[in-house]
Design a protein around this motif. Structure first.
Motif, PDB file in Angstrom:
ATOM      1  N   TYR A  20      79.076  72.309  15.193  1.00 52.00           N
ATOM      2  CA  TYR A  20      77.682  72.429  15.645  1.00 52.00           C
ATOM      3  C   TYR A  20      77.657  72.275  17.157  1.00 52.00           C
ATOM      4  O   TYR A  20      78.196  71.308  17.702  1.00 52.00           O
ATOM      5  N   LYS A  21      77.019  73.230  17.830  1.00 50.20           N
ATOM      6  CA  LYS A  21      77.002  73.251  19.290  1.00 50.20           C
ATOM      7  C   LYS A  21      75.558  73.358  19.799  1.00 50.20           C
ATOM      8  O   LYS A  21      75.114  74.424  20.228  1.00 50.20           O
ATOM      9  N   PRO A  22      74.822  72.237  19.756  1.00 54.19           N
ATOM     10  CA  PRO A  22      73.465  72.265  20.310  1.00 54.19           C
ATOM     11  C   PRO A  22      73.511  72.489  21.815  1.00 54.19           C
ATOM     12  O   PRO A  22      74.412  71.998  22.498  1.00 54.19           O
ATOM     13  N   LEU A  23      72.538  73.246  22.307  1.00 55.33           N
ATOM     14  CA  LEU A  23      72.517  73.575  23.731  1.00 55.33           C
ATOM     15  C   LEU A  23      71.079  73.751  24.199  1.00 55.33           C
ATOM     16  O   LEU A  23      70.140  73.754  23.392  1.00 55.33           O
ATOM     17  N   ASP A  24      70.935  73.886  25.504  1.00 57.60           N
ATOM     18  CA  ASP A  24      69.619  74.142  26.093  1.00 57.60           C
ATOM     19  C   ASP A  24      69.321  75.627  25.911  1.00 57.60           C
ATOM     20  O   ASP A  24      69.802  76.471  26.670  1.00 57.60           O
ATOM     21  N   LEU A  25      68.529  75.921  24.914  1.00 58.06           N
ATOM     22  CA  LEU A  25      68.261  77.307  24.548  1.00 58.06           C
ATOM     23  C   LEU A  25      67.537  78.064  25.652  1.00 58.06           C
ATOM     24  O   LEU A  25      67.792  79.253  25.877  1.00 58.06           O
ATOM     25  N   LEU A  26      66.652  77.390  26.358  1.00 56.66           N
ATOM     26  CA  LEU A  26      65.911  78.064  27.424  1.00 56.66           C
ATOM     27  C   LEU A  26      66.845  78.467  28.559  1.00 56.66           C
ATOM     28  O   LEU A  26      66.717  79.557  29.120  1.00 56.66           O
ATOM     29  N   GLN A  27      67.810  77.613  28.880  1.00 58.63           N
ATOM     30  CA  GLN A  27      68.795  77.984  29.904  1.00 58.63           C
ATOM     31  C   GLN A  27      69.687  79.119  29.417  1.00 58.63           C
ATOM     32  O   GLN A  27      70.103  79.973  30.212  1.00 58.63           O
ATOM     33  N   LEU A  28      69.962  79.140  28.116  1.00 58.18           N
ATOM     34  CA  LEU A  28      70.756  80.244  27.579  1.00 58.18           C
ATOM     35  C   LEU A  28      70.010  81.563  27.767  1.00 58.18           C
ATOM     36  O   LEU A  28      70.604  82.570  28.147  1.00 58.18           O
ATOM     37  N   PHE A  29      68.708  81.557  27.501  1.00 54.74           N
ATOM     38  CA  PHE A  29      67.909  82.767  27.753  1.00 54.74           C
ATOM     39  C   PHE A  29      68.022  83.180  29.218  1.00 54.74           C
ATOM     40  O   PHE A  29      68.239  84.355  29.528  1.00 54.74           O
ATOM     41  N   ASP A  30      67.861  82.205  30.105  1.00 54.33           N
ATOM     42  CA  ASP A  30      67.917  82.494  31.546  1.00 54.33           C
ATOM     43  C   ASP A  30      69.264  83.092  31.951  1.00 54.33           C
ATOM     44  O   ASP A  30      69.321  84.009  32.774  1.00 54.33           O
ATOM     45  N   ARG A  31      70.324  82.570  31.373  1.00 51.22           N
ATOM     46  CA  ARG A  31      71.673  82.984  31.766  1.00 51.22           C
ATOM     47  C   ARG A  31      72.072  84.339  31.190  1.00 51.22           C
ATOM     48  O   ARG A  31      72.989  84.980  31.703  1.00 51.22           O
TER      49      ARG A  31
END
Length: 198
Positions: A35-46
């Motif tokens: 399981y790899k939780p992450l900052d989804l909003l930053q993923l969108f940005d990137r």
């Protein structure tokens, strides 16, 4: 044994709607999940995505129709406008990271956080809520405090790994051995078929 990297956001309605289907698929095929939780909003940005607050009205209107359709199809309760959304994903993500290191049913914990947002009107950025969800899923509530440093490091690393792996949204599943990628809870059947063919 196949290994699935599961990139997720703890406030994602689509991760919530995945329920425990990933875990069922993994159990059926003897696959392991990280399981790899992450900052989804930053993923969108990137990765060229658009944050929900900045999306065109027509996209959000469709989302507001599609989410209840899927919830009804899957027979899952869903509050389309939760009382606590969006909230800071980091504290709940740190808890998941610490729990995964400790060992236990991480899938149930992830679902516990997602259900808290989308069905229970709870604030998963609140320490008391995080401790309660940890305890309710068989983990030591003190993981909410003890895993902060490692959690923060891993949380940032998960974002970098997601970008490198080609992930751009959540839920996003990557089978390490084959580099096959599956975006969305509606692609779990394809993941199931892929694992069956290995």
């Amino acid at each position: 044994m196949a290994h699935i990297d599961y990139y997720l956001g703890t406030i994602s309605p689509w991760c919530y709607l995945a329920g425990d289907r990933l875990e069922q698929i993994a159990a059926r095929h003897g696959a392991q999940i990280t399981y790899k939780p992450l900052d989804l909003l930053q993923l969108f940005d990137r990765t060229g995505g658009v944050r929900p607050a900045q999306r065109h009205a027509s996209r959000m209107e469709y989302r507001n129709q599609e989410l209840p359709r899927w919830a009804d199809h899957l027979d899952m309760p869903l509050n389309l406008k939760p009382a606590h959304w969006p909230v800071n994903m980091a504290p709940s993500s740190y808890a998941i990271i610490a729990a995964q290191a400790a060992g236990g049913d991480v899938g149930a914990l992830v679902q516990g956080f997602l259900r808290a947002v989308w069905a229970e009107e709870r604030d998963i950025s609140d320490d008391a809520v995080i401790r309660d969800i940890l305890g309710a899923n068989g983990f030591d509530p003190s993981l909410a405090d003890t895993g902060l440093f490692v959690g923060a490091e891993t949380y940032g690393r998960n974002l970098e790994q997601a970008v490198a792996a080609g992930a751009f949204g959540a839920p996003f599943y990557v089978v390490r051995e084959t580099d096959q990628r599956f975006w969305g809870q509606d692609r779990l059947d394809f993941l199931d078929r892929h694992l069956a063919a290995l």
